[in-house]
Design a protein around this motif. Structure first.
Motif, PDB file in Angstrom:
ATOM      1  N   ARG A  53     -24.842 -38.385 -36.677  1.00  0.00           N
ATOM      2  CA  ARG A  53     -26.055 -37.854 -37.278  1.00  0.00           C
ATOM      3  C   ARG A  53     -25.770 -37.196 -38.614  1.00  0.00           C
ATOM      4  N   GLY A  54     -26.731 -37.334 -39.542  1.00  0.00           N
ATOM      5  CA  GLY A  54     -26.531 -36.778 -40.869  1.00  0.00           C
ATOM      6  C   GLY A  54     -25.518 -37.552 -41.674  1.00  0.00           C
ATOM      7  N   TYR A  55     -25.318 -38.802 -41.312  1.00  0.00           N
ATOM      8  CA  TYR A  55     -24.322 -39.657 -41.987  1.00  0.00           C
ATOM      9  C   TYR A  55     -22.980 -38.920 -42.049  1.00  0.00           C
ATOM     10  N   GLY A  56     -22.592 -38.413 -40.887  1.00  0.00           N
ATOM     11  CA  GLY A  56     -21.373 -37.627 -40.830  1.00  0.00           C
ATOM     12  C   GLY A  56     -20.141 -38.462 -40.575  1.00  0.00           C
ATOM     13  N   ASP A  57     -19.523 -38.208 -39.418  1.00  0.00           N
ATOM     14  CA  ASP A  57     -18.282 -38.895 -39.103  1.00  0.00           C
ATOM     15  C   ASP A  57     -18.521 -40.369 -38.823  1.00  0.00           C
ATOM     16  N   ALA A  58     -17.555 -41.160 -39.223  1.00  0.00           N
ATOM     17  CA  ALA A  58     -17.619 -42.595 -38.979  1.00  0.00           C
ATOM     18  C   ALA A  58     -16.553 -42.982 -37.960  1.00  0.00           C
ATOM     19  N   TYR A  59     -16.902 -43.884 -37.074  1.00  0.00           N
ATOM     20  CA  TYR A  59     -15.994 -44.352 -36.035  1.00  0.00           C
ATOM     21  C   TYR A  59     -15.908 -45.877 -36.110  1.00  0.00           C
ATOM     22  N   TYR A  60     -14.734 -46.385 -35.792  1.00  0.00           N
ATOM     23  CA  TYR A  60     -14.520 -47.828 -35.855  1.00  0.00           C
ATOM     24  C   TYR A  60     -13.743 -48.291 -34.636  1.00  0.00           C
ATOM     25  N   ALA A  61     -14.119 -49.462 -34.148  1.00  0.00           N
ATOM     26  CA  ALA A  61     -13.303 -50.096 -33.121  1.00  0.00           C
ATOM     27  C   ALA A  61     -11.973 -50.487 -33.745  1.00  0.00           C
ATOM     28  N   GLU A  62     -10.934 -50.506 -32.917  1.00  0.00           N
ATOM     29  CA  GLU A  62      -9.600 -50.815 -33.434  1.00  0.00           C
ATOM     30  C   GLU A  62      -9.558 -52.162 -34.149  1.00  0.00           C
ATOM     31  N   PHE A  63     -10.317 -53.113 -33.639  1.00  0.00           N
ATOM     32  CA  PHE A  63     -10.220 -54.469 -34.176  1.00  0.00           C
ATOM     33  C   PHE A  63     -10.903 -54.615 -35.542  1.00  0.00           C
ATOM     34  N   VAL A  64     -11.588 -53.564 -36.031  1.00  0.00           N
ATOM     35  CA  VAL A  64     -12.187 -53.655 -37.365  1.00  0.00           C
ATOM     36  C   VAL A  64     -11.670 -52.564 -38.311  1.00  0.00           C
ATOM     37  N   LYS A  65     -10.852 -51.672 -37.804  1.00  0.00           N
ATOM     38  CA  LYS A  65     -10.344 -50.593 -38.646  1.00  0.00           C
ATOM     39  C   LYS A  65      -9.615 -51.150 -39.853  1.00  0.00           C
ATOM     40  N   GLY A  66      -9.932 -50.585 -40.998  1.00  0.00           N
ATOM     41  CA  GLY A  66      -9.307 -51.031 -42.235  1.00  0.00           C
ATOM     42  C   GLY A  66     -10.005 -52.217 -42.870  1.00  0.00           C
ATOM     43  N   ARG A  67     -10.933 -52.825 -42.151  1.00  0.00           N
ATOM     44  CA  ARG A  67     -11.650 -53.987 -42.688  1.00  0.00           C
ATOM     45  C   ARG A  67     -13.140 -53.713 -42.875  1.00  0.00           C
ATOM     46  N   PHE A  68     -13.720 -52.933 -41.984  1.00  0.00           N
ATOM     47  CA  PHE A  68     -15.157 -52.662 -42.026  1.00  0.00           C
ATOM     48  C   PHE A  68     -15.398 -51.214 -42.445  1.00  0.00           C
ATOM     49  N   THR A  69     -16.517 -51.007 -43.140  1.00  0.00           N
ATOM     50  CA  THR A  69     -16.903 -49.655 -43.540  1.00  0.00           C
ATOM     51  C   THR A  69     -18.387 -49.470 -43.280  1.00  0.00           C
TER      52      THR A  69
END
Length: 123
Positions: A53-69
């Motif tokens: 909420r509030g465009y705060g923390d971002a989380y990524y699945a391991e299989f997209v980390k470093g590739r998706f934003t």
């Protein structure tokens, strides 16, 4: 009435990039956690990324980390998923979803869903 509308899917070659958009009406994204999920043929829906909420923390699945934003634009009430270095295994229908409380890998946490947009990555 709340509506989430995804766009930006399509056909792209492996190694390419694409940006998905999720536009909302009837709610303010700033008040929700926004997640991106995907579902490949014959597989269960899985979480790809989420922004709190509030465009705060971002989380990524391991299989997209470093590739998706994941990112958000308050003025446009839109959340984006920038996808780089795409792989054939990224193919699937991508959904955005809004949760009143928090990010989660559990689909049941999310209150609203878009209709999905197809991404196909060719090898």
């Amino acid at each position: 009435e709340v509506q989430l509308v995804e766009s930006g899917g399509g056909l792209v070659q492996a190694g390419g990039s694409l940006r998905l958009s999720c536009a909302a009406s009837g709610l303010t994204f700033d008040d929700y956690a926004i997640g991106w999920f995907r579902q490949a043929p014959g597989k269960e829906r899985e979480e790809v990324s989420c922004i709190s909420r509030g465009y705060g923390d971002a989380y990524y699945a391991e299989f997209v980390k470093g590739r998706f934003t994941i990112s958000g634009d308050n003025d446009k009430n839109t959340v984006y998923l920038q996808m780089n270095s795409l792989k054939p295994e990224d193919t699937g229908v991508y959904y955005c979803a809004a949760a009143r409380d928090f990010c989660s890998s559990l689909s049941s946490v999310y209150d609203y869903w878009g209709q999905g947009t197809q991404l196909t990555v060719s090898s």
